[in-house]
Scaffold this motif. Sequence first.
Motif, PDB file in Angstrom:
ATOM      1  N   GLY A 140       3.460  -5.455   7.053  1.00  0.00           N
ATOM      2  CA  GLY A 140       3.779  -4.956   5.721  1.00  0.00           C
ATOM      3  C   GLY A 140       4.353  -6.042   4.832  1.00  0.00           C
ATOM      4  N   ALA A 141       4.303  -5.779   3.527  1.00  0.00           N
ATOM      5  CA  ALA A 141       4.855  -6.708   2.546  1.00  0.00           C
ATOM      6  C   ALA A 141       5.294  -5.939   1.308  1.00  0.00           C
ATOM      7  CB  ALA A 141       3.826  -7.766   2.157  1.00  0.00           C
ATOM      8  N   GLY A 145       9.214 -10.257  -6.457  1.00  0.00           N
ATOM      9  CA  GLY A 145       9.237 -11.041  -7.688  1.00  0.00           C
ATOM     10  C   GLY A 145       8.938 -10.216  -8.923  1.00  0.00           C
ATOM     11  N   GLY A 146       8.908 -10.905 -10.056  1.00  0.00           N
ATOM     12  CA  GLY A 146       8.702 -10.236 -11.340  1.00  0.00           C
ATOM     13  C   GLY A 146       7.274 -10.264 -11.828  1.00  0.00           C
ATOM     14  N   TRP A 151      -1.439 -11.646  -1.400  1.00  0.00           N
ATOM     15  CA  TRP A 151      -1.048 -11.278  -0.038  1.00  0.00           C
ATOM     16  C   TRP A 151      -2.279 -11.115   0.850  1.00  0.00           C
ATOM     17  CZ3 TRP A 151       2.395 -11.185   3.617  1.00  0.00           C
ATOM     18  CH2 TRP A 151       2.271 -10.305   4.692  1.00  0.00           C
ATOM     19  N   ALA A 152      -2.192 -11.628   2.049  1.00  0.00           N
ATOM     20  CA  ALA A 152      -3.133 -11.365   3.136  1.00  0.00           C
ATOM     21  C   ALA A 152      -2.384 -11.634   4.426  1.00  0.00           C
ATOM     22  CB  ALA A 152      -4.375 -12.244   3.029  1.00  0.00           C
ATOM     23  N   VAL A 153      -2.912 -11.120   5.540  1.00  0.00           N
ATOM     24  CA  VAL A 153      -2.193 -11.263   6.802  1.00  0.00           C
ATOM     25  C   VAL A 153      -3.187 -11.219   7.956  1.00  0.00           C
ATOM     26  CG1 VAL A 153      -1.732  -8.789   7.125  1.00  0.00           C
ATOM     27  CG2 VAL A 153      -0.148 -10.475   8.088  1.00  0.00           C
ATOM     28  N   VAL A 290      -5.231  -9.363  -1.517  1.00  0.00           N
ATOM     29  CA  VAL A 290      -4.552  -8.250  -2.195  1.00  0.00           C
ATOM     30  C   VAL A 290      -3.579  -8.822  -3.214  1.00  0.00           C
ATOM     31  CG1 VAL A 290      -2.946  -6.319  -1.863  1.00  0.00           C
ATOM     32  CG2 VAL A 290      -4.786  -6.716  -0.208  1.00  0.00           C
ATOM     33  N   TRP A 291      -3.504  -8.182  -4.371  1.00  0.00           N
ATOM     34  CA  TRP A 291      -2.527  -8.573  -5.385  1.00  0.00           C
ATOM     35  C   TRP A 291      -1.513  -7.442  -5.541  1.00  0.00           C
ATOM     36  CZ3 TRP A 291      -1.894 -13.282  -7.386  1.00  0.00           C
ATOM     37  CH2 TRP A 291      -2.936 -14.204  -7.207  1.00  0.00           C
ATOM     38  N   LEU A 292      -0.270  -7.740  -5.208  1.00  0.00           N
ATOM     39  CA  LEU A 292       0.811  -6.756  -5.246  1.00  0.00           C
ATOM     40  C   LEU A 292       1.566  -6.864  -6.567  1.00  0.00           C
ATOM     41  CD1 LEU A 292       2.265  -7.222  -1.646  1.00  0.00           C
ATOM     42  CD2 LEU A 292       0.639  -5.484  -2.429  1.00  0.00           C
TER      43      LEU A 292
END
Length: 310
Positions: A140-141, A145-146, A151-153, A290-292
Amino acid sequence: MPFPIGELIELRTDRADATIGTLAAVLLGLRVDGQYLTEPTPPTRLPGHGSGIVLAPWPNRVRDARWTHDGVTQQLDVTDPSRGNAIHGLLRNTAYRIRERSDASVLLGATIHPQHGWPFLLDTWVRYALADDGLTVTHGARNLGGTRAAWAVGAHPYFRVGDVPVEQLTLEVRGAHTLELDDRLVPVAVREVEPGGPLDLSTPRTLGDLDLNVAYQDVATGPAGAAVLAAPDGRRVVVWQDEPFRWLQVFTPCDFPHVAADGTETPALAVALEPMTAAPDALNSGDGLVWLEPGEVWEGSWGVRYEENQ
């Protein structure tokens, strides 16, 4: 004396046990009914060939250790010097902290701070949950930040079926495509798996006949499994992946450092089956990245299951 792999964590059920180290949240060993399902790593040694480590915030390689974000070139540290790439993320040398723990599960967490080539702040975690027939691993992540963050894992386990020599095992991989790699092991094209071709593992093939370092794309998701490792007597290790884990890297090195009980190290064949949420070089291609958004949370799982005499 402290262990090189950090704090040692032992998980147990009636039939299974697993050993975890806090360095890179490494899976050091997994057994069911006393039979190893993964290659064991002694806690006195660093994991050979990345055995069992978590790969975050990207798996595999980034070409030239360089990518572009919002028009700005990001230069990561070169951690694959022989090929000039960055490899396996930013947490390989980071000690995770224990957040929750029980007899059969542990939740480990680590923060990824802004650094060379990485302008984001992420909270990350991995939960190992042991069952009598195997292990579920949930990654998980959360974006702390603002601005939105990439993200990838992935994970880097090496599998076995008890004491059966790896050369005698068969491997089945349920994937529709492979990534064609260049001499730096970075993708240059996506190819359909050619029926009956050298990378077609839809029918089990003997590992002693294979020499692979290839990413399979669009692998089967769900409990039936993306890959199956089988012994001649019918015992099987099934690696399953949920929907975010659409890639599986298959790596069969002949120089994996097998360590005997007396500490003697012998290089021999091993097989890594690496669940990944993104393709190699995803920071450049965007394939699976993925862009969180700020505050957004992501989770995904994979696991391993032991079956007898199917």
